[in-house]
Design an enzyme around this catalytic site. Sequence first.
Site: not given
Length: 342
Positions: A26, A28
């Site tokens: 991922d 963010d």
Amino acid sequence: MSQTVRTRPEGSARALSEAYDTALLDLDGVVYAGGSAIVHAVESLGVARDGGMRLAYVTNNALRTPDAVAEHLTELGIATEGADVITSAQAVARLIADQVPTGARVLVIGGEGLRVALRERGLEPVESAEDEPVAVVQGYGGPELPWGRFAEACFAIARGVPWFASNTDLTIPSARGIAPGNGAAVEVVRIATGAEPQVAGKPLPPMHRETVLRTGAERPLVVGDRLDTDIEGAFNGDVDSLLVLTGVTDGAQLLAAPPQHRPTYVDADLRGLLTGQPEVTPAGEGFRCGGWTATAGEERLELEGEGEALDGLRALCAAAWTAAGDGVCALDGGKALARLGL
């Protein structure tokens, strides 16, 4: 579901970057926040890549194109190609393309990432409900997305046009804190129309399918900061996961995680890719990790010993998840977490 429900974190004697061939990362809250690299991220990913691990960046943020994300990562010091980035915009574009004719018009409520992904699938992005779209797609459009765009979506949906959403993350990390995500914007349209979108992003199967098709990973490790997207997505995909505590998840949320939100491994940040993960073992009526032993009392979780705070958290997870079984642990872990400084 073929995956065995884990009741405690597993250990790995080998560095995770050696035990798995591909990290599905991922962005963010894991690699960066608000555009700036998270501490230890750049150097840790460089070491993992140089050691032979493939790095693929899997994000629910549909605003930017894969090339733009790759350029940003490269500027941060992480050499990346557009093909290394998989977005929810790509996943939702494939989902739409499977249901509408080639060349069909799709009303876009969001940013350039959605438009590029739709064109990649042979679809035509349009801006108005008056352009006769056959579908509406909604993705994160940044903090400046005009309110009128939501109205445009509502006008089309009211005519019976099917509605798709890249993802439903309610929040997104930023340099100033936690900000509203695409899920908050989706709720605006849901409330106004009473409709339900088809959703593509993590933790749902369309995103996992897109990731597998684009990476070809054989021994993937999902790395994320969110229990309800990253870790649940790994659970749904029947693959292992590493939760890093650099984003939105804190210790209390982790202890209360239901089975589908329980990661295989837990670490402070991306340095966890480069080390073996300590084993959590039964110890009497509790669980031991490092110098800590955690037990589930009648009203609260108890913690004894000393050592690394993360080892204490891992032991607490084992005690909490075992006590909860297939449910959610209701025992108070506040005192134990405070002792660890978490």
